[in-house]
Design a protein around this motif. Structure first.
Motif, mmCIF file in Angstrom:
data_model
loop_
_atom_site.group_PDB
_atom_site.id
_atom_site.type_symbol
_atom_site.label_atom_id
_atom_site.label_comp_id
_atom_site.label_asym_id
_atom_site.label_seq_id
_atom_site.Cartn_x
_atom_site.Cartn_y
_atom_site.Cartn_z
ATOM 1 N N LEU A 1 0.816 -1.207 0.000
ATOM 2 C CA LEU A 1 0.000 0.000 0.000
ATOM 3 C C LEU A 1 0.854 1.263 0.000
ATOM 4 O O LEU A 1 0.442 2.296 -0.523
ATOM 5 N N LYS B 1 1.560 -3.926 5.191
ATOM 6 C CA LYS B 1 1.118 -3.054 4.106
ATOM 7 C C LYS B 1 2.236 -2.166 3.572
ATOM 8 O O LYS B 1 2.043 -1.446 2.596
ATOM 9 N N SER C 1 -5.729 3.864 3.126
ATOM 10 C CA SER C 1 -6.767 2.856 3.373
ATOM 11 C C SER C 1 -8.148 3.457 3.187
ATOM 12 O O SER C 1 -9.069 2.813 2.669
#
Length: 331
Positions: free
Chosen positions: A2, A27, A328
């Motif tokens: 991410l 992440k 997120s």
């Protein structure tokens, strides 16, 4: 993946990563830029001691060209874990072959925006990619410093990447990096909270739209609460206390006094923490490990002011958590 934070492999940055909860570590794929001082001091880089997840390995840009191929490959041999070595456009094809031979998890190509605009870029890039399995290669496009007034210009220039790299969709991932943290804080007012516009997220969102129109998903990357260049500490240099705190589209800065003037005394550090904790910018003691540490110093629960390394760890840890939460919420 991410978020790709680009980090100097210093103790503060290492502490920031180590203190992340497991669900956030999973992440993050950090890009470690090894700096000259670390190279000189470290017999073993010890990456596996603080990071058991995938990571990119690179050398600080200012030192990259001074390092021989043998020295670079020697550093690469010291790395443990899920390593993805970074290849540059200027690397010799012999060096590229050697890196590929040592890479068990694929490689990454890191190109800078100014290189993409060069007339000879497509020939150099083609020669490089002919040696690689593109499906096992990450592409890192680094715009480096982007001031707020440059967001539109540089995002437009970034679109040119789509015209100059025909095989972009074939890469394993495409990562876009930028930076807007100032090189020095000396021009900002002391003993108060100051907001500095943060360009990275706005720049990324503009670039993201261009890539998505071509069906390409990109990954966010930045340099955290640091300027992209390497700052060399000289023995005897006076270090100044400061807090670096990411909030919305700003960096919140508190600039204190130098070490010589007692900037790292607990009384002055507590005052700074109290100022931040009681501001509308503070996201709460439970937001991150860093926020908990700042809160406890503010109320006097922990009477340890910390040093420059401590405060780089706190600023970096909070920033990573903030960016992960932001990304997120965007997905």
């Amino acid at each position: 993946m991410l978020y790709v934070p680009i980090m100097k492999f210093k103790q503060g940055e290492k502490d920031a990563l180590y203190q992340l909860p497991t669900e956030l570590k999973e992440k993050v794929v950090p890009l470690f830029e090894i700096t000259p001082d670390v190279i000189q001091k470290e017999k073993s880089l010890g990456i596996s001691q603080i990071w058991e997840y995938p990571y990119f390995f690179d050398i600080s840009p200012e030192y990259y060209n001074e390092l021989s191929d043998e020295e670079y490959l020697g550093l690469l041999a010291k790395c443990q874990g899920h390593l993805v070595p970074v290849i540059k456009l200027t690397d010799s094809l012999e060096k590229v072959d050697a890196i590929i031979g040592k890479a068990q998890n694929g490689v990454a190509i890191r190109i800078y925006l100014e290189e993409i605009l060069d007339d000879n870029f497509q020939n150099l890039f083609s020669d490089l990619t002919h040696k690689l399995n593109i499906n096992e290669t990450d592409l890192i496009i680094d715009a480096q410093f982007v001031e707020p007034v440059q967001i539109n210009i540089k995002s437009t220039l970034m679109k040119e990447t789509l015209n100059r790299i025909n095989k972009i969709p074939e890469f394993r991932t495409v990562i876009v990096a930028s930076n807007s943290f100032p090189q020095t804080l000396s021009n900002y007012e002391k003993h108060t909270l100051v907001s500095i516009p943060r360009s990275e997220s706005k720049f990324f969102e503009k670039v993201k739209k261009s890539f998505e129109e071509k069906g390409i998903k990109i990954v966010y990357s930045d340099y955290g609460v640091n300027h992209w260049t390497y700052f060399e500490y000289v023995p005897g240099m006076q270090v100044t206390f400061n807090i670096r705190y990411t909030y919305n589209d700003d960096f919140i800065i508190y600039r204190g006094d130098s070490n010589k003037r007692g900037g790292f005394s607990f009384a002055k550090v507590q005052e700074a923490c109290h100022t931040l904790v009681n501001s509308s910018c503070f996201l709460g003691q439970n937001y991150s490990w860093a926020d908990q540490e700042i809160y406890e110093k503010a109320i006097g629960a922990v009477a340890k002011p910390g040093n420059a390394t401590t405060w780089r760890a706190l600023g970096t840890n909070h920033h990573i958590v903030f960016i992960l939460n932001h990304l997120s919420n965007q997905s």
